[in-house]
Design a protein around this motif. Structure first.
Motif, short mmCIF file in Angstrom:
data_model
loop_
_atom_site.label_atom_id
_atom_site.label_comp_id
_atom_site.label_asym_id
_atom_site.label_seq_id
_atom_site.Cartn_x
_atom_site.Cartn_y
_atom_site.Cartn_z
N SER A 1 0.83 -1.20 0.00
CA SER A 1 0.00 0.00 0.00
C SER A 1 0.87 1.25 0.00
CB SER A 1 -0.92 0.00 1.22
OG SER A 1 -0.14 -0.02 2.40
N MET A 2 0.25 2.40 -0.38
CA MET A 2 0.99 3.66 -0.41
C MET A 2 1.27 4.17 1.00
SD MET A 2 1.30 4.16 -3.68
CE MET A 2 1.36 2.37 -3.77
N GLY A 3 0.26 4.14 1.84
CA GLY A 3 0.43 4.58 3.23
C GLY A 3 0.48 3.38 4.15
N PHE A 4 1.08 3.58 5.34
CA PHE A 4 1.13 2.46 6.29
C PHE A 4 1.43 2.91 7.71
CE2 PHE A 4 5.23 3.05 4.27
CZ PHE A 4 6.11 3.12 5.35
N ARG A 5 1.93 4.13 7.91
CA ARG A 5 2.34 4.53 9.25
C ARG A 5 1.21 5.08 10.10
NH1 ARG A 5 6.84 7.70 6.67
NH2 ARG A 5 8.63 6.31 6.50
N GLY A 6 0.16 5.62 9.44
CA GLY A 6 -0.90 6.24 10.21
C GLY A 6 -0.50 7.58 10.78
N GLU A 7 0.37 8.30 10.07
CA GLU A 7 0.82 9.60 10.55
C GLU A 7 0.28 10.77 9.73
OE1 GLU A 7 5.01 9.82 12.58
OE2 GLU A 7 5.20 8.81 10.65
N ALA A 8 -0.10 10.52 8.49
CA ALA A 8 -0.43 11.62 7.59
C ALA A 8 -1.64 12.41 8.08
CB ALA A 8 -0.69 11.08 6.18
N LEU A 9 -2.78 11.76 8.27
CA LEU A 9 -3.98 12.47 8.70
C LEU A 9 -3.77 13.09 10.07
CD1 LEU A 9 -6.92 10.19 7.48
CD2 LEU A 9 -6.34 12.49 6.70
N ALA A 10 -3.12 12.36 10.96
CA ALA A 10 -2.86 12.90 12.29
C ALA A 10 -2.03 14.18 12.20
CB ALA A 10 -2.13 11.86 13.14
N SER A 11 -1.00 14.15 11.38
CA SER A 11 -0.14 15.33 11.22
C SER A 11 -0.93 16.52 10.69
CB SER A 11 1.02 15.01 10.28
OG SER A 11 1.84 14.00 10.82
N MET A 12 -1.85 16.27 9.77
CA MET A 12 -2.64 17.37 9.21
C MET A 12 -3.51 18.02 10.27
SD MET A 12 -3.70 15.60 5.58
CE MET A 12 -2.47 14.65 4.70
N THR A 13 -4.02 17.24 11.22
CA THR A 13 -4.89 17.83 12.25
C THR A 13 -4.11 18.69 13.22
OG1 THR A 13 -4.65 15.95 13.77
CG2 THR A 13 -6.41 15.82 12.11
N TYR A 14 -2.79 18.50 13.32
CA TYR A 14 -1.97 19.32 14.21
C TYR A 14 -1.54 20.62 13.56
CZ TYR A 14 -1.70 15.65 17.71
OH TYR A 14 -2.02 14.74 18.68
N VAL A 15 -1.68 20.74 12.24
CA VAL A 15 -1.26 21.97 11.55
C VAL A 15 -2.39 22.58 10.72
CG1 VAL A 15 1.17 21.34 11.48
CG2 VAL A 15 -0.33 20.62 9.62
N GLY A 16 -3.59 22.07 10.80
CA GLY A 16 -4.71 22.59 10.04
C GLY A 16 -6.03 22.10 10.59
N HIS A 17 -7.11 22.61 10.05
CA HIS A 17 -8.46 22.18 10.45
C HIS A 17 -8.96 21.16 9.43
CE1 HIS A 17 -8.21 26.46 12.07
NE2 HIS A 17 -8.19 25.68 13.14
N VAL A 18 -9.23 19.95 9.89
CA VAL A 18 -9.54 18.83 9.00
C VAL A 18 -11.01 18.44 9.14
CG1 VAL A 18 -9.03 16.43 8.44
CG2 VAL A 18 -7.17 17.97 9.09
N THR A 19 -11.67 18.30 8.00
CA THR A 19 -13.06 17.82 7.96
C THR A 19 -13.11 16.62 7.01
OG1 THR A 19 -13.91 20.06 8.30
CG2 THR A 19 -15.45 18.42 7.44
N VAL A 20 -13.73 15.54 7.47
CA VAL A 20 -13.83 14.31 6.68
C VAL A 20 -15.30 14.00 6.44
CG1 VAL A 20 -13.33 11.85 6.59
CG2 VAL A 20 -11.67 13.41 7.63
N THR A 21 -15.65 13.80 5.17
CA THR A 21 -17.00 13.37 4.80
C THR A 21 -16.86 12.05 4.06
OG1 THR A 21 -17.69 15.67 4.55
CG2 THR A 21 -19.11 13.99 3.58
N THR A 22 -17.61 11.03 4.50
CA THR A 22 -17.41 9.71 3.90
C THR A 22 -18.69 8.90 3.91
OG1 THR A 22 -16.01 7.72 3.97
CG2 THR A 22 -16.70 8.65 6.08
#
Length: 710
Positions: free
Chosen positions: A116-137
């Motif tokens: 897979s492309m991702g595997f660490r589970g850090e990307a989304l977490a990192s974004m929430t520490y430097v920006g406001h994140v909204t997820v619609t799914t």
């Protein structure tokens, strides 16, 4: 000599020179979790393009077939990535943005076979520490989706039910709002949007089964809009343009020796015909977009050694390795990887590239020939000697040779160029809006749906639209088409390379003497030389702008070496280069930006237009031009005998052959290049309805009724 010594206090050496060994060591403390996460976020999300890359990779992992990206202010105000993947389960939303939460692996050994492309589970977490994140799914089978917001790795409220389309949409607002220094540095630096567009272009040519689109917030059209295709070359053509795709060579390399190296590589490399200012290298290893400095340097060395005059190459490579031979966990952003037997793999790829380039004999250059000085300038309109054609021979690209099928040429013409950046200059936007606003709807329908019948004379072509026949002035049409294309391709031109630079003063003198055909003396030569000198200096002063915006390269010595490609598949008449250079010196208003761009585009459009060749048309009365002038007197001074008069006049066969080739090539280009391109790109201005560009000559319905009555 006696000296008085003042008493002084003894010096305490320990106090004057601190000894670290005797200082109390600082205590080690556990950093606050928020600080730890903020530091990690700064490593993973270095700039807006980093966030886009992580989100696109997540979308690909989700099995998406369509991914669209929306960006505002270079990504600092808004990044929105939408996909049609499998979505996120409602139960997983609370921990979605916590650090090291992932569905890709569960134990360390899984890294050995990660695909897979991702595997660490850090990307989304990192974004929430430097920006406001909204997820619609929304997931398959659900009647509605859910929307949740996140901050500092934590879901702020319970997910809210909402309407949603298949897949996931992740929106990041106010990126780096809490990192003032980084946000300010990004605002002061170049906009990240071109980097985001370039990134998506790279994904689009590798993941050909996915539709990609990218546009700026508020823009009417997308800057990247790739469609899923089974052909890699079609994907490259769609994203990077026809001029890139037509100059690529396919390449393959492999090795299956377990003791040496095991890999498979396939891709495309540019040939000697490709010209660019910097190298473009798109590298995927096990479907992961990465960089490899060692491989890039090896390729640059090969190009420099094999094609000394070539510009920087375009490279696309996809390398497949056994998962256990690659370590993807060596860089926070997964930008770099570590390969087993890297040196051996690079060496084998290098060898294959060198062999491929050396065996490639494709060429698109203008070879200089030495000719007598008397042929450098034509002062008589009836004398072809002195035409620029006499010492610059064009080797046409392979696309225009008989070896290529008409279908392939038409196919490549249909491919619209999709530049990786758009021109944001207000003046260019105004000029393109003027083209749109002045477009004549009826003529647009005629141009878009007409059938080419043939050339009626040297200038007019006969067209059929529905049941009407029209005469169309191909010179006027081609000038307007080229003008519009110059504005559309503004700052995104491929290049025609001259094998040897042409001095601007010589070109301008050629053009001036061409205009002054009636002059028999040299009394105006000093004035012409002065004009040539002044225009040369003017163009040299504007050389940087001409190169950056219009693909015209003039070196510091005033030598022309590159011209722009305005219409793929078509090489302009090089006899008209002097006229172009003179127009740049005389006709361009350099003081007003909009008028400057408009007049330069018009000059290039005139240069590229389908003007009749300078040699007269050998059919009909034009054949007289190619007959040798017979001798009118004999050796004894008397008129030639009747026997001589009865001989058929001889023909300048070489000149005639050259003319026939030029005229037939022009007619072929009008039918197979100009008209297909007009159908795609031309927006006829209203003036063409009244200035004689289109003339209706017959109605087939009326003719049919007349024949019926007869």
């Amino acid at each position: 000599m006696d000296m008085e010594i003042e008493s002084c206090e003894p010096i305490d050496m320990e106090e004057s020179t601190p000894n670290p060994a005797h200082r109390e060591p600082p205590s080690i403390r556990r950093l606050d979790e928020a600080v730890v996460n903020r530091i990690a976020a700064g490593e993973v999300i270095q700039r807006p393009v980093s966030a886009v890359k992580e989100l696109i990779e997540n979308s690909i992992d989700a099995g998406s077939t369509s991914i669209s990206v929306l960006v505002k202010d270079g990504g600092l105000k808004l990044i929105q990535v939408s996909d049609d993947g499998h979505g996120i389960r409602y139960e997983d939303l609370p921990i979605l943005c916590e650090r090291h939460t992932t569905s890709k692996l569960s134990k360390f050994e899984d890294l050995l076979s990660i695909k897979s492309m991702g595997f660490r589970g850090e990307a989304l977490a990192s974004m929430t520490y430097v920006g406001h994140v909204t997820v619609t799914t929304i997931t398959k089978g659900q009647l509605h989706g859910y929307r949740a917001t996140y901050k500092d790795g934590v879901m702020e409220n319970e997910p809210k039910a909402c309407a949603a389309v298949k897949g996931t949409q992740i929106m990041i607002e106010n990126l780096f709002y809490n990192m003032a220094a980084r946000r300010k540095s990004l605002q002061n630096s170049a906009d990240d949007y071109p980097k985001i567009v370039d990134l998506i272009c790279r994904f689009a040519i590798h993941h050909t089964n996915v539709n990609f689109s990218c546009r700026k917030h508020g823009a009417a059209r997308a800057d990247v809009n790739s469609v899923a295709t089974s052909s890699r070359l079609d994907a490259i053509r769609s994203v990077y343009g026809v001029s890139v795709a037509q100059n690529l060579l396919s390449i393959e390399a492999s090795d299956d020796d377990p003791s040496n190296s095991v890999f498979e590589m396939d891709g495309f490399i540019s040939n000697s015909n490709y010209a660019a200012k910097k190298i473009t290298m798109v590298l995927f290893i096990n479907d992961r977009l990465v960089e490899c400095g060692a491989l890039k340097r090896a390729i640059e060395i090969i190009y420099a050694a094999t094609l000394p005059k070539a510009s920087k190459p375009f490279i696309y490579m996809s390398i497949k390795l056994p998962p256990e031979h690659i370590d993807v966990n060596v860089h926070p952003t997964k930008r770099e990887v570590s390969l087993l037997n890297q040196e051996v793999i690079i060496e084998k790829i290098q060898s294959v590239l060198e062999s491929k380039l050396r065996n490639s004999n494709e060429s698109r250059t203008f070879q200089e020939q030495k000719v007598p000085v008397r042929k450098m300038v034509r002062t008589d309109s009836q004398d072809p000697a002195g035409r620029l054609h006499a010492y610059l021979q064009v080797k046409p690209s392979s696309q225009l040779q008989g070896t290529s099928s008409l279908a392939s040429v038409r196919s490549s013409i249909r491919q619209r160029r999709n530049p990786r950046e758009t021109a944001d200059l207000t003046s260019i936007q105004e000029l393109t809006r003027e083209i749109d606003s002045s477009c004549h709807s009826e003529l647009l329908d005629i141009v878009g749906n007409c059938s080419y019948i043939g050339m009626a004379d040297d200038v007019f072509a006969l067209l059929q639209h529905n049941t009407h026949l029209y005469l169309a002035n191909v010179v006027n049409l081609s000038k307007e088409l080229m003008y519009q294309q110059v504005l559309r391709r503004f700052a995104h031109f491929s290049a025609i390379q001259l094998s040897d630079p042409a001095p601007l003063p010589d070109l301008i003198m050629l053009a001036l003497k061409e205009q002054d055909l009636d002059s028999e003396g040299n009394e105006n030569d000093d004035l012409k030389e002065k004009i040539a000198e002044m225009n040369t200096e003017l163009i040299k002063q504007r050389a940087e702008m001409l190169e950056e915006y219009f693909g015209i390269y003039v070196d510091q010595n005033g030598n022309l070496s590159r011209l722009p490609i305005v219409l793929d598949q078509y090489t302009p008449d090089m006899d008209r280069v002097p006229e172009l250079i003179l127009c740049l010196g005389n006709d361009v208003n350099w003081d007003d930006e909009k008028i400057c761009f408009q007049t330069i585009a018009a000059a290039i459009g005139n240069f590229y237009a389908f003007n009749p060749p300078l040699l007269p048309n050998p059919s009909g009365d034009g054949l007289q031009f190619y007959k040798k002038v017979p001798s009118t007197t004999s050796e004894d001074g008397n008129a030639s005998g009747s026997a001589d008069d009865s001989k058929e006049e001889e023909i300048e066969q070489e000149l005639l052959s050259e003319a026939e080739s030029a005229w037939s090539q022009r007619e072929w280009s009008i039918q197979h290049v100009l008209f297909p391109s007009m159908r795609l790109f031309l927006k006829p201005p209203t003036s063409m309805a009244t200035n004689g560009t289109f003339v209706k000559v017959a109605s087939l319905e009326k003719l049919y009724k007349i024949f019926e009555r007869c």
